[in-house]
Design a protein around this motif. Structure first.
Motif, PDB file in Angstrom:
ATOM      1  N   SER A  13      -8.238  -2.347 -11.087  1.00 35.49           N
ATOM      2  CA  SER A  13      -7.209  -2.274 -12.121  1.00 35.49           C
ATOM      3  C   SER A  13      -7.104  -3.608 -12.852  1.00 35.49           C
ATOM      4  O   SER A  13      -6.302  -4.473 -12.477  1.00 35.49           O
ATOM      5  N   SER A  72      -5.433  -0.718  -4.118  1.00 36.74           N
ATOM      6  CA  SER A  72      -5.546   0.220  -5.224  1.00 36.74           C
ATOM      7  C   SER A  72      -6.764   1.108  -5.026  1.00 36.74           C
ATOM      8  O   SER A  72      -7.817   0.646  -4.578  1.00 36.74           O
ATOM      9  N   TYR A  97     -12.867   0.884  -4.336  1.00 41.17           N
ATOM     10  CA  TYR A  97     -11.467   0.590  -4.124  1.00 41.17           C
ATOM     11  C   TYR A  97     -11.240  -0.891  -4.451  1.00 41.17           C
ATOM     12  O   TYR A  97     -12.190  -1.634  -4.714  1.00 41.17           O
ATOM     13  N   TYR A 118       4.566  -1.661  -9.590  1.00 49.08           N
ATOM     14  CA  TYR A 118       3.370  -2.207 -10.219  1.00 49.08           C
ATOM     15  C   TYR A 118       3.639  -2.789 -11.595  1.00 49.08           C
ATOM     16  O   TYR A 118       2.727  -3.312 -12.242  1.00 49.08           O
ATOM     17  N   ASP A 177       0.875  -1.180   0.000  1.00 51.64           N
ATOM     18  CA  ASP A 177       0.000   0.000   0.000  1.00 51.64           C
ATOM     19  C   ASP A 177       0.908   1.225   0.000  1.00 51.64           C
ATOM     20  O   ASP A 177       0.841   2.069   0.889  1.00 51.64           O
ATOM     21  N   ASN A 213      -1.433   5.150  -4.245  1.00 55.55           N
ATOM     22  CA  ASN A 213      -2.865   4.983  -4.498  1.00 55.55           C
ATOM     23  C   ASN A 213      -3.153   3.939  -5.562  1.00 55.55           C
ATOM     24  O   ASN A 213      -4.236   3.910  -6.130  1.00 55.55           O
ATOM     25  N   GLY A 214      -2.190   3.068  -5.826  1.00 59.67           N
ATOM     26  CA  GLY A 214      -2.366   2.075  -6.862  1.00 59.67           C
ATOM     27  C   GLY A 214      -1.653   2.499  -8.130  1.00 59.67           C
ATOM     28  O   GLY A 214      -1.081   3.587  -8.211  1.00 59.67           O
TER      29      GLY A 214
END
Length: 223
Positions: free
Chosen positions: A182, A178, A214, A156, A139, A142-143
């Motif tokens: 995604s 995220s 989320y 990522y 984490d 924010n992704g």
């Protein structure tokens, strides 16, 4: 009413911790990085779900857990509350957050006295020791689609995800938070050599009359 709890300028920019009291008396803590809103604790269910969903899929006892990103402490606290956890290593890029944690200023983690907890300053990618952990939780931003720090993009990508998966023991679980679902990240996880059971949990949260979706993405290292 909104008051500044702390502000620190460091090598990665300025980090500020704010606390406000809403009209109903609710106290909310906010984290702002380089003037960009990063998070608050109006609803912490998805941060906690990052931990609980991964740990529910983990096998064995005496689990070693790596958490990338301290934030306001809610994920780390959820890990510490879970039975079977023997070690929690939290790696945080922002030194300021570690200092505020030590002072008891993070609402999710008001104490750092638990002997299982180790707070480490640095980039979580440097902690990806092969075969070291049973659970890896990421984490750090924010992704993949809304980064506060552009330097986090590598985590990522296929190479970063492969290193995170390799940090697990066989059967271990990788989980990623995220700010949005995604599908592309899910596809990359599923395509990793040695990854099985890749899935995406979409977690709706209502805030200020709106529903936000989320996500927590998970994969297991093959046994």
């Amino acid at each position: 009413m909104r008051e500044e709890v702390g502000r620190v300028s460091g090598p990665h920019g300025e980090v500020a911790l704010w606390r406000r009291t809403d009209d109903d008396g609710t106290v909310v803590t906010e984290l702002v990085v380089d003037g960009v809103f990063a998070m608050d604790d109006v609803d912490t269910s998805t941060e906690r779900a990052l931990a609980t969903e991964a740990l529910a899929r983990a096998e064995g006892a005496e689990l070693a857990v790596l958490v990338g990103g301290l934030g306001l402490g809610w994920t780390a606290a959820a890990v510490l509350r879970s039975p079977g956890v023997a070690e929690v290593v939290v790696v945080e890029l922002e030194d300021a957050l570690l200092g505020w944690a030590a002072q008891g200023l993070l609402p999710g983690l008001p104490s750092t006295a638990d002997p299982r907890l180790d707070l480490v300053a640095g980039d979580v990618a440097a902690a990806f020791t092969p075969g070291r952990y049973d659970v890896v939780l990421l984490d750090v931003d924010n992704g993949p689609d809304f980064l506060v720090h552009g330097s986090n993009a590598g985590l990522y990508g296929t190479r970063g995800l492969a290193r995170a998966l390799a940090a697990l023991r066989p059967g271990g679980v990788l989980a990623i938070w995220s700010a949005d679902p995604s599908p592309a990240l899910l596809d990359r996880l599923a395509a990793l050599p040695g990854a099985v059971d890749a899935e995406q949990l979409v977690l709706p949260v209502e805030r200020e009359g709106r529903v936000f979706e989320y996500a927590v993405l998970l994969a297991r290292r093959a046994s």
